[in-house]
Design an enzyme around this catalytic site. Structure first.
Site, PDB file in Angstrom:
ATOM      1  N   GLU A 149      29.920  46.114  51.388  1.00  0.00           N
ATOM      2  CA  GLU A 149      29.308  44.827  51.685  1.00  0.00           C
ATOM      3  C   GLU A 149      29.298  44.655  53.206  1.00  0.00           C
ATOM      4  OE1 GLU A 149      31.751  42.170  49.135  1.00  0.00           O
ATOM      5  OE2 GLU A 149      29.974  42.100  47.850  1.00  0.00           O
ATOM      6  N   CYS A 152      42.895  40.611  48.249  1.00  0.00           N
ATOM      7  CA  CYS A 152      42.794  42.025  47.912  1.00  0.00           C
ATOM      8  C   CYS A 152      43.252  42.900  49.080  1.00  0.00           C
ATOM      9  CB  CYS A 152      41.364  42.355  47.519  1.00  0.00           C
ATOM     10  SG  CYS A 152      40.195  41.839  48.776  1.00  0.00           S
ATOM     11  N   GLY A 173      36.144  41.913  41.856  1.00  0.00           N
ATOM     12  CA  GLY A 173      37.148  41.538  40.860  1.00  0.00           C
ATOM     13  C   GLY A 173      38.051  42.717  40.572  1.00  0.00           C
TER      14      GLY A 173
HETATM   15  P1  NAD Z   1      38.434  39.732  37.160  1.00  0.00           P
HETATM   16  O1  NAD Z   1      37.938  41.122  37.150  1.00  0.00           O
HETATM   17  O2  NAD Z   1      39.277  39.277  36.042  1.00  0.00           O
HETATM   18  O3  NAD Z   1      37.232  38.691  37.225  1.00  0.00           O
HETATM   19  C1  NAD Z   1      36.267  38.723  38.263  1.00  0.00           C
HETATM   20  C2  NAD Z   1      34.970  38.117  37.751  1.00  0.00           C
HETATM   21  O4  NAD Z   1      34.437  38.967  36.747  1.00  0.00           O
HETATM   22  C3  NAD Z   1      35.142  36.735  37.114  1.00  0.00           C
HETATM   23  O5  NAD Z   1      34.046  35.931  37.467  1.00  0.00           O
HETATM   24  C4  NAD Z   1      35.114  37.072  35.631  1.00  0.00           C
HETATM   25  O6  NAD Z   1      34.698  36.004  34.827  1.00  0.00           O
HETATM   26  C5  NAD Z   1      34.100  38.202  35.598  1.00  0.00           C
HETATM   27  N1  NAD Z   1      34.165  39.070  34.413  1.00  0.00           N
HETATM   28  C6  NAD Z   1      35.237  39.343  33.630  1.00  0.00           C
HETATM   29  N2  NAD Z   1      34.867  40.165  32.618  1.00  0.00           N
HETATM   30  C7  NAD Z   1      33.550  40.440  32.787  1.00  0.00           C
HETATM   31  C8  NAD Z   1      32.601  41.231  32.083  1.00  0.00           C
HETATM   32  N3  NAD Z   1      32.924  41.919  30.994  1.00  0.00           N
HETATM   33  N4  NAD Z   1      31.341  41.277  32.562  1.00  0.00           N
HETATM   34  C9  NAD Z   1      30.986  40.615  33.670  1.00  0.00           C
HETATM   35  N5  NAD Z   1      31.829  39.818  34.366  1.00  0.00           N
HETATM   36  C10 NAD Z   1      33.105  39.745  33.934  1.00  0.00           C
HETATM   37  O7  NAD Z   1      39.167  39.562  38.559  1.00  0.00           O
HETATM   38  P2  NAD Z   1      39.994  38.321  39.070  1.00  0.00           P
HETATM   39  O8  NAD Z   1      41.282  38.291  38.319  1.00  0.00           O
HETATM   40  O9  NAD Z   1      39.119  37.130  39.102  1.00  0.00           O
HETATM   41  O10 NAD Z   1      40.270  38.726  40.591  1.00  0.00           O
HETATM   42  C11 NAD Z   1      41.358  39.475  41.012  1.00  0.00           C
HETATM   43  C12 NAD Z   1      40.947  40.902  41.279  1.00  0.00           C
HETATM   44  O11 NAD Z   1      39.890  40.926  42.212  1.00  0.00           O
HETATM   45  C13 NAD Z   1      42.051  41.719  41.905  1.00  0.00           C
HETATM   46  O12 NAD Z   1      42.085  42.977  41.288  1.00  0.00           O
HETATM   47  C14 NAD Z   1      41.618  41.848  43.360  1.00  0.00           C
HETATM   48  O13 NAD Z   1      42.115  42.981  44.028  1.00  0.00           O
HETATM   49  C15 NAD Z   1      40.146  41.905  43.215  1.00  0.00           C
HETATM   50  N6  NAD Z   1      39.485  41.548  44.467  1.00  0.00           N
HETATM   51  C16 NAD Z   1      38.876  42.534  45.176  1.00  0.00           C
HETATM   52  C17 NAD Z   1      38.254  42.243  46.381  1.00  0.00           C
HETATM   53  C18 NAD Z   1      37.557  43.303  47.186  1.00  0.00           C
HETATM   54  O14 NAD Z   1      36.855  42.962  48.111  1.00  0.00           O
HETATM   55  N7  NAD Z   1      37.709  44.571  46.871  1.00  0.00           N
HETATM   56  C19 NAD Z   1      38.255  40.927  46.852  1.00  0.00           C
HETATM   57  C20 NAD Z   1      38.900  39.953  46.108  1.00  0.00           C
HETATM   58  C21 NAD Z   1      39.505  40.276  44.904  1.00  0.00           C
END
Ligand code: NAD
Length: 480
Positions: A461, A282, A226
């Site tokens: 991963e 991402c 995320g």
């Molecule tokens: P996000 O961080 O808002 O949410 C990701 C997940 O985390 C969701 O399930 C959310 O409910 C959960 N979450 C939020 N707050 C939390 C907390 N306090 N404790 C535990 N869980 C919590 O991200 P998003 O908007 O869903 O996704 C977009 C982001 O993900 C972008 O920054 C993107 O670059 C990144 N991403 C990274 C990869 C990678 O492999 N590096 C892959 C895909 C997406």
């Protein structure tokens, strides 16, 4: 209206508090199902179920574990059409993308790790003739898997499959913005005969359900994908509890194009790597650096190709881009477009919301957008936009472009286009990224280590790396 349910201890259940919130179809901007607003009580129930199931699952033979995971993979394939439609409707991505990429990859994830565990081995170290050291590997226990919205089932299963294959039991939470295919997966797990409690899926918001997973004392590891800010919060909660952490975070990936590249290939792939999934991968290259001698030719051809991309109904096979995932996200991306203008960027194409006709008029569509004329260190070129927005910039020298490419806080992936192999090696070695693609993009081999450096994450991963993450090593030293 359809109610998504949690999957706990083998059953599909309502959240403990009975509360739900709206799930939107971004292609129309309308609510089409309801999501459990789960919290601590649901995570507690799920963790108890997973703890109970652990003793048996961790002692199940590899071949039996493999068999049930392969059954899940087969069921994903058998439900391919239904899952692809659900993914497209929930996320806004073109149906053809979900059909070709997201859903096949979800079954591949299960198949890959279900078979990997049949070929695993551990090391032994013979210490002269005095002792032999054996490395034993055991599962961790209950682990937490938290995933984002951009590749919903693809990334959810990328965590769950290796966690289960390694013998752990799981409490998982998909993004609350795209929960539907995780719900459908729970039905398939029941059909496959996955023993109760082995996988538990709790739906809900990050601050409540997600936070409850990362702070639960009986959850031994968190695998998270995320945003970087969320990753920071999870690390702040889980690190003092000495949980194992795998964090896959944001990116701001450079796409470096040298004049000696295969022009047509670089052009076609760069359009794809900029705008696939509405730029919400991402790994998308959002900063395109082009060697000056070819800059004008590339810019003209790139903008021409982007102008031909069709933004439309995700269910229409002719659409290249669908909707971005939510109203909030659309507003965030449009905000970045305004910022780019304020920072002096010249808009080459796009730059606005697109309003389609009829039932799609409330959908969250953004025209693929290209800017030039921005400095490499301005905010537009430093912050993750995660939408259909890219910048073009010329460069003169290799050292200069490496400096610009490495200038962000992120280090997830980079793409290099050149037919000069020596240069490809030299540049790849100097780029601060976990993944470098030379003359290709998003070519994925599931055996390779996947992850970022700097603020793009911690850990890897994929392949043996993730199976290692989901297990504990123990050294047994036996005197001879
Ligand atoms: P996000 O961080 O808002 O949410 C990701 C997940 O985390 C969701 O399930 C959310 O409910 C959960 N979450 C939020 N707050 C939390 C907390 N306090 N404790 C535990 N869980 C919590 O991200 P998003 O908007 O869903 O996704 C977009 C982001 O993900 C972008 O920054 C993107 O670059 C990144 N991403 C990274 C990869 C990678 O492999 N590096 C892959 C895909 C997406």
């Amino acid at each position: 209206m359809e109610k998504i349910r949690n999957y706990i201890n083998g059953d599909l259940v309502e959240p403990e508090n009975g509360l739900y919130f709206d799930n939107y179809n971004p292609s129309r901007g309308s609510v089409y199902s309801l999501i459990p607003d789960s919290g601590k009580a649901d995570v507690q129930k799920a963790t108890i179920a997973a703890s109970k199931a652990f003793a048996e699952w961790s002692n199940t033979s590899r071949s039996d574990r493999s068999e049930v995971l392969l059954k899940i993979a087969d069921l994903i394939d058998a439900n391919h059409g239904r899952l692809a439609e659900a993914e497209s409707m929930d996320n806004g991505k073109p149906l053809k993308l979900a059909s070709r990429v997201d859903i096949p990859r979800a079954s591949s994830n299960f198949r890959f790790f279900a078979t990997a565990i049949l070929h695993e081995s551990t090391e032994a170290h013979q210490s002269d003739d005095q002792a032999i050291n054996m490395t034993l590997r055991s599962p961790l226990g209950v682990v937490g898997c938290i995933s984002p919205w951009n590749l919903p089932l693809y990334l959810f299963t990328w965590k769950i499959a290796p966690a289960l294959a390694a013998g752990n039991t799981v409490v998982a939470k998909p993004s609350e913005i795209t929960p539907m295919t995780a719900f459908l997966l729970s039905e398939l797990c029941i059909e496959a005969g996955l023993p109760v409690g082995v996988l538990n899926i709790v739906h809900g918001k990050g601050a409540s359900a997600g936070q409850a997973i990362s702070e639960h004392p009986d959850i031994k590891a968190i695998s998270f994908t995320g945003g970087t800010e969320t990753g920071k919060r999870i690390a702040a909660t889980a690190a003092p509890m000495f949980k194992k952490l795998s964090l896959e975070l944001g990116g701001k990936n450079p796409n470096i194009i040298f004049a000696d590249c295969d022009f047509e290939d670089a052009l076609k792939t760069s359009v794809h790597s900029s705008f696939a999934n509405q730029g919400q991968i991402c790994l998308c290259g959002s900063r395109i650096f082009v060697e000056r001698s070819m800059y004008e030719k590339f810019r003209a051809a790139f903008v021409d190709k982007v102008n031909k991309l069709k933004v439309g109904d995700p269910f229409d096979a002719g659409s290249n881009l669908g909707a971005v995932v939510s109203k909030e996200h659309m507003e965030k991306v449009l905000g970045y477009i305004e910022l780019a203008k304020k920072e002096g960027g010249k808009l080459l194409t796009g730059g606005e919301r697109i309003v389609l006709e009829g039932e799609l008029s409330g959908g969250y569509y953004i025209a693929p957008t290209v800017f030039e004329g921005l400095s490499f260190d301005c905010q537009t070129n430093q912050q993750e936009i995660f939408g259909p927005v890219v910048t073009l910039a010329p460069f003169d020298a290799e050292e200069e472009v490496i400096k610009m490419a490495n200038s962000t806080e992120y280090g997830l992936s980079a793409t290099v286009w050149t037919t000069n192999l020596k240069r490809a090696n030299r540049v790849s070695n100097q780029l601060e990224s976990g993944i470098i693609w030379v003359n290709c993009w998003l070519f994925r081999d599931l055996r390779t280590p996947f992850g970022g450096i700097k603020k793009s994450g911690v850990g890897r991963e994929g392949g043996w790396d993730v199976l290692e993450f989901f297990s504990e090593k123990k050294n047994v030293c036996m005197k001879l």
